[in-house]
Design a protein around this motif. Structure first.
Motif, PDB file in Angstrom:
ATOM      1  N   PHE A   1       6.810   6.452   6.932  1.00 23.71           N
ATOM      2  CA  PHE A   1       6.976   7.654   6.130  1.00 23.71           C
ATOM      3  C   PHE A   1       8.411   7.788   5.641  1.00 23.71           C
TER       4      PHE A   1
ATOM      5  N   TYR B   1       0.856  -1.189   0.000  1.00 24.14           N
ATOM      6  CA  TYR B   1       0.000   0.000   0.000  1.00 24.14           C
ATOM      7  C   TYR B   1       0.890   1.236   0.000  1.00 24.14           C
TER       8      TYR B   1
ATOM      9  N   ARG C   1       2.877   0.753   3.592  1.00 22.71           N
ATOM     10  CA  ARG C   1       2.569  -0.216   4.647  1.00 22.71           C
ATOM     11  C   ARG C   1       2.403  -1.584   4.014  1.00 22.71           C
TER      12      ARG C   1
ATOM     13  N   PHE D   1      -3.229  -3.653   5.717  1.00 20.02           N
ATOM     14  CA  PHE D   1      -4.194  -2.561   5.629  1.00 20.02           C
ATOM     15  C   PHE D   1      -4.278  -1.738   6.904  1.00 20.02           C
ATOM     16  N   ASP D   2      -4.159  -2.396   8.037  1.00 18.43           N
ATOM     17  CA  ASP D   2      -4.375  -1.677   9.296  1.00 18.43           C
ATOM     18  C   ASP D   2      -3.146  -1.724  10.179  1.00 18.43           C
ATOM     19  N   THR D   3      -2.004  -1.531   9.585  1.00 20.83           N
ATOM     20  CA  THR D   3      -0.757  -1.484  10.339  1.00 20.83           C
ATOM     21  C   THR D   3      -0.046  -0.164  10.092  1.00 20.83           C
ATOM     22  N   GLU D   4       1.066  -0.022  10.769  1.00 17.32           N
ATOM     23  CA  GLU D   4       1.820   1.219  10.711  1.00 17.32           C
ATOM     24  C   GLU D   4       2.195   1.572   9.283  1.00 17.32           C
ATOM     25  N   ALA D   5       2.000   2.828   8.940  1.00 18.86           N
ATOM     26  CA  ALA D   5       2.511   3.362   7.683  1.00 18.86           C
ATOM     27  C   ALA D   5       3.857   4.002   7.960  1.00 18.86           C
TER      28      ALA D   5
END
Lengths: 113, 111
Positions: free
Chosen positions: A104, A31, A95, A98-102
């Motif tokens: 930067f 993602y 990431r 889907f619902d984990t740390e992005a």
């Protein structure tokens, strides 16, 4: 530790010119995102990219903007016909789920003069 | 559209005191709530996150609480230190492919 890398770190461009900001995601991440942060303001979502296509985009992400993965590794943000108000820090984030740390990247500071 | 409200915009505390930052979100489909710390000129870095199936999470001096009914979540920092001084952003993953950030809280910890 794997990192998201962005190039260039700083780009100065003339108003009306096109710029391409580059990001190399962490290798197993699926993602990809671009965010913008005008100096002293909040981080604003621009676009998300998954499975080689745009998943969602914000109102900011108009026809002036485009994204692509030209070679399967780099993830680019193109800004056509830059305006003064496009001056900002642009962050790429990636990431793996889907619902984990992005994570930067360090950002590209774009200055339009 | 989706929105995340964050308060206060600025918070000044004495070293050793606690700091609390509060956020509310509008999209009831939001399911993931990260908190980021951003030092001047640096990238946002995750400090803690919470998923919608959990009400509270703690990691040393940092804790986050989530009230799904009220669509409200908070960051608590205890025993603050000068190096905690930074801008803190709450965020909500709206259940789609985007994460909406709050406006940020500038935390000053006075030695």
């Amino acid at each position: 530790e794997p990192e998201v890398t962005q190039t260039p770190s700083h780009q100065v461009t003339q108003m009306g010119q096109e710029v391409i900001l580059r990001c190399v995601p962490i290798s197993n991440h699926l993602y990809f995102y671009w965010y913008r942060q005008i100096l002293g303001q909040k981080v604003e979502f621009l676009v998300s990219f998954y499975n080689n296509e745009i998943s969602e985009k914000s109102e900011i992400f108009d026809d002036q903007f485009s994204v692509e993965r030209p070679d399967g590794s780099n993830f680019t943000l193109k800004i056509r016909s830059t305006k003064l108000e496009d001056s900002a820090m642009y962050f790429c984030a990636t990431r793996d789920e889907f619902d984990t740390e992005a994570f930067f990247g360090q950002g590209t500071r774009l200055t339009v003069v | 559209g989706e929105n995340v409200e964050q308060h206060p915009s600025t918070l000044s505390v004495q070293e050793g005191d606690s700091a609390v930052i509060k956020c509310t979100y509008s999209d009831s489909a939001s399911n993931y709530f990260p908190w980021y710390k951003q030092e001047l000129g640096k990238r946002p870095q995750l400090i803690i996150d919470i998923r919608s199936n959990v009400g509270e999470k703690k990691d040393q001096r940092i804790a986050v609480t989530l009230n799904k009914t009220a669509k409200h979540f908070s960051l608590h920092i205890t025993e603050t230190q000068p190096e905690d001084s930074a801008v803190y952003f709450c965020a909500a993953n709206t259940g789609g492919f985007k994460t909406i950030f709050g406006a940020g809280t500038r935390l000053f910890v006075k030695a």
